[in-house]
Design an enzyme around this catalytic site. Structure first.
Site, PDB file in Angstrom:
ATOM      1  N   HIS A  17       0.829  -1.200   0.000  1.00  0.00           N
ATOM      2  CA  HIS A  17       0.000   0.000   0.000  1.00  0.00           C
ATOM      3  C   HIS A  17       0.864   1.251   0.000  1.00  0.00           C
ATOM      4  O   HIS A  17       2.078   1.199   0.174  1.00  0.00           O
ATOM      5  CB  HIS A  17      -0.997   0.008   1.165  1.00  0.00           C
ATOM      6  CG  HIS A  17      -0.412   0.262   2.522  1.00  0.00           C
ATOM      7  ND1 HIS A  17      -1.180   0.551   3.626  1.00  0.00           N
ATOM      8  CD2 HIS A  17       0.872   0.269   2.953  1.00  0.00           C
ATOM      9  CE1 HIS A  17      -0.396   0.727   4.676  1.00  0.00           C
ATOM     10  NE2 HIS A  17       0.843   0.562   4.309  1.00  0.00           N
ATOM     11  N   CYS A  36       5.466   6.027   4.704  1.00  0.00           N
ATOM     12  CA  CYS A  36       4.257   5.326   4.244  1.00  0.00           C
ATOM     13  C   CYS A  36       3.706   5.926   2.964  1.00  0.00           C
ATOM     14  O   CYS A  36       2.830   5.359   2.329  1.00  0.00           O
ATOM     15  CB  CYS A  36       3.188   5.356   5.332  1.00  0.00           C
ATOM     16  SG  CYS A  36       3.705   4.453   6.792  1.00  0.00           S
ATOM     17  N   HIS A  42       4.926   0.015  -0.367  1.00  0.00           N
ATOM     18  CA  HIS A  42       5.660  -0.865   0.555  1.00  0.00           C
ATOM     19  C   HIS A  42       4.658  -1.879   1.065  1.00  0.00           C
ATOM     20  O   HIS A  42       3.452  -1.691   0.909  1.00  0.00           O
ATOM     21  CB  HIS A  42       6.287  -0.066   1.715  1.00  0.00           C
ATOM     22  CG  HIS A  42       5.278   0.547   2.620  1.00  0.00           C
ATOM     23  ND1 HIS A  42       4.674   1.746   2.339  1.00  0.00           N
ATOM     24  CD2 HIS A  42       4.728   0.116   3.774  1.00  0.00           C
ATOM     25  CE1 HIS A  42       3.800   2.017   3.287  1.00  0.00           C
ATOM     26  NE2 HIS A  42       3.801   1.049   4.180  1.00  0.00           N
ATOM     27  N   HIS A  44       3.173  -5.074   3.906  1.00  0.00           N
ATOM     28  CA  HIS A  44       3.022  -5.561   5.278  1.00  0.00           C
ATOM     29  C   HIS A  44       2.515  -7.000   5.243  1.00  0.00           C
ATOM     30  O   HIS A  44       1.807  -7.396   4.316  1.00  0.00           O
ATOM     31  CB  HIS A  44       2.001  -4.733   6.053  1.00  0.00           C
ATOM     32  CG  HIS A  44       2.422  -3.324   6.283  1.00  0.00           C
ATOM     33  ND1 HIS A  44       3.323  -2.958   7.254  1.00  0.00           N
ATOM     34  CD2 HIS A  44       2.071  -2.171   5.658  1.00  0.00           C
ATOM     35  CE1 HIS A  44       3.488  -1.647   7.225  1.00  0.00           C
ATOM     36  NE2 HIS A  44       2.754  -1.149   6.252  1.00  0.00           N
ATOM     37  N   ASP A  82      -4.884 -10.741  -0.505  1.00  0.00           N
ATOM     38  CA  ASP A  82      -3.557 -11.355  -0.389  1.00  0.00           C
ATOM     39  C   ASP A  82      -2.754 -11.186  -1.681  1.00  0.00           C
ATOM     40  O   ASP A  82      -3.262 -11.455  -2.779  1.00  0.00           O
ATOM     41  CB  ASP A  82      -3.696 -12.839  -0.048  1.00  0.00           C
ATOM     42  CG  ASP A  82      -2.355 -13.473   0.292  1.00  0.00           C
ATOM     43  OD1 ASP A  82      -1.515 -12.812   0.918  1.00  0.00           O
ATOM     44  OD2 ASP A  82      -2.144 -14.652  -0.089  1.00  0.00           O
ATOM     45  N   HIS A  83      -1.501 -10.739  -1.524  1.00  0.00           N
ATOM     46  CA  HIS A  83      -0.599 -10.492  -2.652  1.00  0.00           C
ATOM     47  C   HIS A  83      -1.159  -9.462  -3.627  1.00  0.00           C
ATOM     48  O   HIS A  83      -0.934  -9.548  -4.844  1.00  0.00           O
ATOM     49  CB  HIS A  83      -0.249 -11.802  -3.377  1.00  0.00           C
ATOM     50  CG  HIS A  83       0.727 -12.638  -2.603  1.00  0.00           C
ATOM     51  ND1 HIS A  83       0.373 -13.327  -1.477  1.00  0.00           N
ATOM     52  CD2 HIS A  83       2.040 -12.858  -2.778  1.00  0.00           C
ATOM     53  CE1 HIS A  83       1.432 -13.945  -0.999  1.00  0.00           C
ATOM     54  NE2 HIS A  83       2.454 -13.678  -1.753  1.00  0.00           N
ATOM     55  N   GLU A 127      -0.935  -4.697  11.732  1.00  0.00           N
ATOM     56  CA  GLU A 127      -0.116  -4.294  10.587  1.00  0.00           C
ATOM     57  C   GLU A 127       1.341  -4.696  10.818  1.00  0.00           C
ATOM     58  O   GLU A 127       2.065  -5.018   9.878  1.00  0.00           O
ATOM     59  CB  GLU A 127      -0.231  -2.794  10.343  1.00  0.00           C
ATOM     60  CG  GLU A 127       0.329  -2.356   9.016  1.00  0.00           C
ATOM     61  CD  GLU A 127      -0.103  -0.952   8.648  1.00  0.00           C
ATOM     62  OE1 GLU A 127      -0.860  -0.805   7.683  1.00  0.00           O
ATOM     63  OE2 GLU A 127       0.299  -0.005   9.347  1.00  0.00           O
TER      64      GLU A 127
HETATM   65 NI    NI Z   1       2.404   0.735   5.642  1.00  0.00          NI
END
Ligand code: NI
Length: 138
Positions: A17, A36, A42, A44, A82-83, A127
């Site tokens: 995100h 961020c 990036h 998580h 996911d992914h 997160e």
């Molecule tokens: Ni983040």
């Protein structure tokens, strides 16, 4: 004695995100969101805990069949997020900043829509090991 009980299932999904408010300048986005706001995104490793509260069925001894809960989370959350790049690949975050707060509310709504109304639902979304949110707030 109440037969209400809480059953929790943990699931994980990996997603990318970028936190960004399109109505702000780049400078303000940098100031508020820092790393961020990296335009290259990036990722998580999100951990989702889904807590279902209900009665124990006297015939099965179950509150909810965990296979049903597992399949519900897989279909509604894991297959969707996911992914994925949350900003680019999902309808939920096309217009909504994918903060852990907003992702948790989206996960709640997706599950709530499919979960029998007889159950109460609470979720935690981690997160990182150190940062998580809970929704709804009890
Ligand atoms: Ni983040």
């Amino acid at each position: 004695m109440s037969q209400k009980i809480a059953v929790t299932r943990r699931a994980t999904f990996n997603a990318a995100h970028r936190l960004y408010n399109p109505s702000w300048s780049d400078a303000k986005n940098d100031e508020v969101f820092g790393l961020c706001n990296n335009p290259s995104f990036h990722g998580h490793n999100y951990v989702l805990e889904v807590k279902v509260i209900g009665d124990i069925d006297p015939e099965t001894g179950y509150c909810i069949d965990l296979k049903i809960l597992k399949d519900l989370i897989a279909a509604e959350i894991e297959e969707r997020f996911d992914h994925k790049n949350l900003n680019l690949d999902t309808v939920e975050f096309k217009q909504l900043n994918p903060t852990v707060e907003n992702i948790a509310v989206a996960c709640y709504q997706l599950l709530r829509n499919k979960l029998d109304a007889k159950y109460d639902l609470f979720i935690k979304l981690f997160e990182t090991d150190r940062n998580w949110v809970e929704y709804p707030v009890k």
